[in-house]
Motif scaffolding. Structure first.
Motif, PDB file in Angstrom:
ATOM      1  N   ASN A 129       8.811 -21.351   7.556  1.00 27.98           N
ATOM      2  CA  ASN A 129       8.425 -21.300   9.138  1.00 27.98           C
ATOM      3  C   ASN A 129       7.465 -20.124   9.330  1.00 27.98           C
ATOM      4  OD1 ASN A 129       9.827 -23.798   9.494  1.00 27.98           O
ATOM      5  ND2 ASN A 129      11.704 -22.669  10.524  1.00 27.98           N
ATOM      6  N   ILE A 130       6.562 -19.748   8.282  1.00 31.17           N
ATOM      7  CA  ILE A 130       5.673 -18.737   8.327  1.00 31.17           C
ATOM      8  C   ILE A 130       4.346 -19.386   8.436  1.00 31.17           C
ATOM      9  CG2 ILE A 130       4.855 -16.607   7.770  1.00 31.17           C
ATOM     10  CD1 ILE A 130       7.502 -15.947   6.648  1.00 31.17           C
ATOM     11  N   PHE A 131       3.696 -19.281   9.507  1.00 32.25           N
ATOM     12  CA  PHE A 131       2.133 -19.714   9.508  1.00 32.25           C
ATOM     13  C   PHE A 131       1.169 -18.630   9.619  1.00 32.25           C
ATOM     14  CE2 PHE A 131       5.175 -22.498  11.331  1.00 32.25           C
ATOM     15  CZ  PHE A 131       4.784 -23.923  10.436  1.00 32.25           C
ATOM     16  N   THR A 132       0.174 -18.632   8.685  1.00 35.51           N
ATOM     17  CA  THR A 132      -0.931 -17.541   8.422  1.00 35.51           C
ATOM     18  C   THR A 132      -2.171 -18.408   8.657  1.00 35.51           C
ATOM     19  OG1 THR A 132       0.418 -16.723   7.075  1.00 35.51           O
ATOM     20  CG2 THR A 132      -1.669 -15.707   7.061  1.00 35.51           C
ATOM     21  N   GLU A 133      -3.034 -17.666   9.607  1.00 37.69           N
ATOM     22  CA  GLU A 133      -4.440 -17.949   9.614  1.00 37.69           C
ATOM     23  C   GLU A 133      -5.200 -16.810  10.293  1.00 37.69           C
ATOM     24  OE1 GLU A 133      -7.026 -20.182   9.452  1.00 37.69           O
ATOM     25  OE2 GLU A 133      -5.473 -21.546   9.438  1.00 37.69           O
ATOM     26  N   THR A 134      -6.622 -17.083   9.892  1.00 36.51           N
ATOM     27  CA  THR A 134      -7.593 -15.835  10.260  1.00 36.51           C
ATOM     28  C   THR A 134      -8.032 -15.883  11.864  1.00 36.51           C
ATOM     29  OG1 THR A 134      -8.597 -16.708   7.814  1.00 36.51           O
ATOM     30  CG2 THR A 134      -9.824 -15.089   9.513  1.00 36.51           C
ATOM     31  N   GLU A 135      -8.265 -14.686  12.060  1.00 37.54           N
ATOM     32  CA  GLU A 135      -8.691 -14.467  13.377  1.00 37.54           C
ATOM     33  C   GLU A 135      -9.847 -15.292  14.017  1.00 37.54           C
ATOM     34  OE1 GLU A 135     -10.123 -10.405  16.282  1.00 37.54           O
ATOM     35  OE2 GLU A 135     -10.157 -10.597  13.978  1.00 37.54           O
ATOM     36  N   GLY A 136      -9.889 -15.894  14.893  1.00 35.60           N
ATOM     37  CA  GLY A 136     -10.747 -16.792  15.626  1.00 35.60           C
ATOM     38  C   GLY A 136     -10.467 -18.282  15.128  1.00 35.60           C
ATOM     39  N   GLY A 137      -9.734 -18.796  14.301  1.00 35.82           N
ATOM     40  CA  GLY A 137      -9.471 -19.764  13.818  1.00 35.82           C
ATOM     41  C   GLY A 137      -8.563 -20.605  14.775  1.00 35.82           C
ATOM     42  N   SER A 138      -7.715 -21.747  14.033  1.00 39.38           N
ATOM     43  CA  SER A 138      -6.575 -22.268  14.832  1.00 39.38           C
ATOM     44  C   SER A 138      -5.469 -22.480  13.837  1.00 39.38           C
ATOM     45  CB  SER A 138      -7.144 -23.543  15.380  1.00 39.38           C
ATOM     46  OG  SER A 138      -7.629 -24.502  14.167  1.00 39.38           O
ATOM     47  N   VAL A 139      -4.230 -22.694  14.334  1.00 32.76           N
ATOM     48  CA  VAL A 139      -3.192 -22.867  13.555  1.00 32.76           C
ATOM     49  C   VAL A 139      -2.363 -24.319  13.928  1.00 32.76           C
ATOM     50  CG1 VAL A 139      -1.681 -20.978  14.667  1.00 32.76           C
ATOM     51  CG2 VAL A 139      -1.080 -21.696  12.356  1.00 32.76           C
ATOM     52  N   GLU A 140      -1.592 -24.918  13.271  1.00 30.86           N
ATOM     53  CA  GLU A 140      -0.656 -25.907  13.729  1.00 30.86           C
ATOM     54  C   GLU A 140       0.564 -25.541  13.208  1.00 30.86           C
ATOM     55  OE1 GLU A 140      -2.437 -29.734  11.990  1.00 30.86           O
ATOM     56  OE2 GLU A 140      -3.827 -29.598  13.593  1.00 30.86           O
ATOM     57  N   ILE A 141       1.607 -25.748  14.367  1.00 31.68           N
ATOM     58  CA  ILE A 141       3.126 -25.346  14.066  1.00 31.68           C
ATOM     59  C   ILE A 141       3.846 -26.799  13.976  1.00 31.68           C
ATOM     60  CG2 ILE A 141       5.028 -24.232  14.831  1.00 31.68           C
ATOM     61  CD1 ILE A 141       1.672 -23.003  15.772  1.00 31.68           C
ATOM     62  N   TYR A 142       4.559 -27.053  13.201  1.00 33.50           N
ATOM     63  CA  TYR A 142       5.117 -28.332  13.069  1.00 33.50           C
ATOM     64  C   TYR A 142       6.584 -28.142  13.192  1.00 33.50           C
ATOM     65  CZ  TYR A 142       1.010 -29.796  10.471  1.00 33.50           C
ATOM     66  OH  TYR A 142      -0.393 -29.923   9.970  1.00 33.50           O
ATOM     67  N   CYS A 143       7.135 -28.827  14.339  1.00 31.66           N
ATOM     68  CA  CYS A 143       8.511 -28.683  14.649  1.00 31.66           C
ATOM     69  C   CYS A 143       9.244 -30.112  14.765  1.00 31.66           C
ATOM     70  CB  CYS A 143       8.584 -28.209  16.345  1.00 31.66           C
ATOM     71  SG  CYS A 143       7.603 -26.629  16.680  1.00 31.66           S
ATOM     72  N   THR A 144      10.550 -30.091  14.186  1.00 35.96           N
ATOM     73  CA  THR A 144      11.203 -31.315  14.045  1.00 35.96           C
ATOM     74  C   THR A 144      12.310 -31.393  15.271  1.00 35.96           C
ATOM     75  OG1 THR A 144      12.710 -30.457  12.675  1.00 35.96           O
ATOM     76  CG2 THR A 144      10.713 -31.584  11.722  1.00 35.96           C
ATOM     77  N   TYR A 145      12.952 -32.586  15.407  1.00 43.44           N
ATOM     78  CA  TYR A 145      14.022 -32.567  16.357  1.00 43.44           C
ATOM     79  C   TYR A 145      14.694 -33.930  15.947  1.00 43.44           C
ATOM     80  CZ  TYR A 145      10.593 -35.923  18.698  1.00 43.44           C
ATOM     81  OH  TYR A 145       9.550 -36.965  18.792  1.00 43.44           O
ATOM     82  N   ALA A 146      15.948 -33.882  16.603  1.00 43.17           N
ATOM     83  CA  ALA A 146      16.900 -35.251  16.255  1.00 43.17           C
ATOM     84  C   ALA A 146      16.528 -36.480  16.728  1.00 43.17           C
ATOM     85  CB  ALA A 146      18.444 -34.711  16.438  1.00 43.17           C
ATOM     86  N   ASP A 147      17.030 -37.336  16.370  1.00 38.13           N
ATOM     87  CA  ASP A 147      16.942 -38.662  17.018  1.00 38.13           C
ATOM     88  C   ASP A 147      17.585 -38.941  18.300  1.00 38.13           C
ATOM     89  OD1 ASP A 147      16.112 -41.485  17.450  1.00 38.13           O
ATOM     90  OD2 ASP A 147      17.725 -42.271  16.047  1.00 38.13           O
TER      91      ASP A 147
END
Length: 372
Positions: free
Chosen positions: A123-141
């Motif tokens: 769960n560590i997301f790395t990106e460059t300054e000025g760019g964009s990052v996507e964080i994936y999150c899950t949940y139960a039914d």
């Protein structure tokens, strides 16, 4: 997420959570259904009345009053509770004489967020300054249609960055996409800065404790953007001018610049030619106008001389003859014998309108005599 707890306890003590709301139940006797009801803070003077109404439903600021005539009661709701709200309050019912009061006490608890953590690996997301990052999150039914949110540690109410029950939602540089078929949602952060690095949580609302997933965002400095010195800029400009003088077909941006130059050159040439033609036409018109003016001015004196006064010219001729006679009379010889040989050559036909006696003075046989 703030969970609100509302209780009715013995002694009319009502408890709520900071930032939440609380409902206070007040009763009254039969016969007072249509009189004014109000809610006030101790000591309940006129300036302490928070809301007062004879309507079935009314609201004022953070306070709402609902009169239930069938249950002989009314409810006061206080929203957005703060730590300044705890204290003693009164429910009031107007009547003749002395009003009827019911005492109520309000308690407000501090917000406590309970977090249920999931696995931290991956769960560590790395990106460059000025760019964009996507964080994936899950949940139960079973939580497909409840609110999802994304917050920064420690994830209090002021730390929530985006929250929505929609399939797609946006707020500032945050976007939330809920994929119900995959039981997950994605949070996209655009235009990253070094201040965005830190700990975050994906949250899913549910009864009791909300469900959280911890994530970490790392932002790298963008070292590719540098400021070119002046010498470098001059070199680039020189290279560009050389490429314009000797164009070469290249790919990408250079090809685009060469194409624009090739399209603009005929346009500029046509405009220059049109401007040159206009200047030449203006010069020709000006030259012809000046020539015409000069020719007209040179003809005017000749015309004046041509049409001068004939009478005036005739008068000038008469004076010339008079002067000639005077000269000959003064220079004549004293010898009468030779006078005829000298002056007999003078002959003149006088003008028709003048007296002929003026010219009879010239005689071939003797001295000249002046008329008296």
């Amino acid at each position: 997420v703030i969970c609100v707890e509302m209780k009715s306890q013995p002694g009319n003590i009502f408890t709520g959570t900071e930032g939440g709301s609380v409902e206070i139940y007040c009763t009254y006797a039969d016969g007072y259904q249509n009189v004014a009801k109000y809610f006030c803070r101790d000591p309940c003077s006129s300036s302490d009345v928070l809301i007062k109404s004879e309507k079935a439903v009314d609201s004022k600021s953070r306070y709402a009053l609902l009169n239930n005539v069938s249950a002989l009661s009314f409810t006061v709701t206080i929203s957005n509770l703060s730590v300044n709200d705890p204290g003693i309050y009164y429910c009031g019912v107007e009547r003749w004489g002395r009003d009827e009061y019911t005492r109520a006490e309000i308690c407000v608890r501090k917000v406590v967020i309970c977090v249920e953590m999931k696995s931290q690996s991956g769960n560590i997301f790395t990106e460059t300054e000025g760019g964009s990052v996507e964080i994936y999150c899950t949940y139960a039914d079973g939580y497909q249609n409840v609110a999802k949110y994304f917050c920064r540690d420690p994830c209090s109410s002021s730390d929530v960055l985006i929250k929505s029950e929609k399939a797609v939602d946006f707020k500032s540089n945050y976007a939330l996409l809920n994929n119900v078929s995959a039981l997950s949602f994605t949070v996209t952060i655009s235009n990253l800065s070094v201040n965005d690095a830190g700990i975050y949580y994906c949250g899913v609302e549910r009864w009791g404790y909300d469900k959280y997933t911890r994530v970490e965002i790392c932002v790298r400095k963008d070292t590719s953007v540098t400021t070119a010195p002046l010498s470098t800029l001059q070199t680039v400009i020189s290279t560009h001018l050389s490429s314009v003088a000797t164009p070469q077909i290249t790919t990408g941006k250079a090809r685009q610049n060469f194409t624009l130059f090739s399209l603009e050159l005929p346009v500029y040439g046509g405009l220059f030619g049109l401007l040159l033609c206009c200047v030449l036409v203006a010069l020709v018109v000006l030259y012809r106008r000046q020539s015409y003016t000069h020719t007209a001015s040179s003809k005017l004196p000749a015309q004046e001389n041509q049409f001068s006064d004939p009478a005036h010219n005739q008068e000038d001729i008469s004076h010339v003859y008079d002067d000639m006679l005077t000269v000959y009379s003064l220079a004549g010889p004293t010898n009468p014998e030779n006078s005829s040989d000298t002056y007999s050559i003078i002959q003149h036909d006088p003008p028709a309108k003048e007296d002929s006696s003026v010219y009879s003075l010239v005689s071939p046989q003797g001295n000249l005599k002046m008329p008296t």
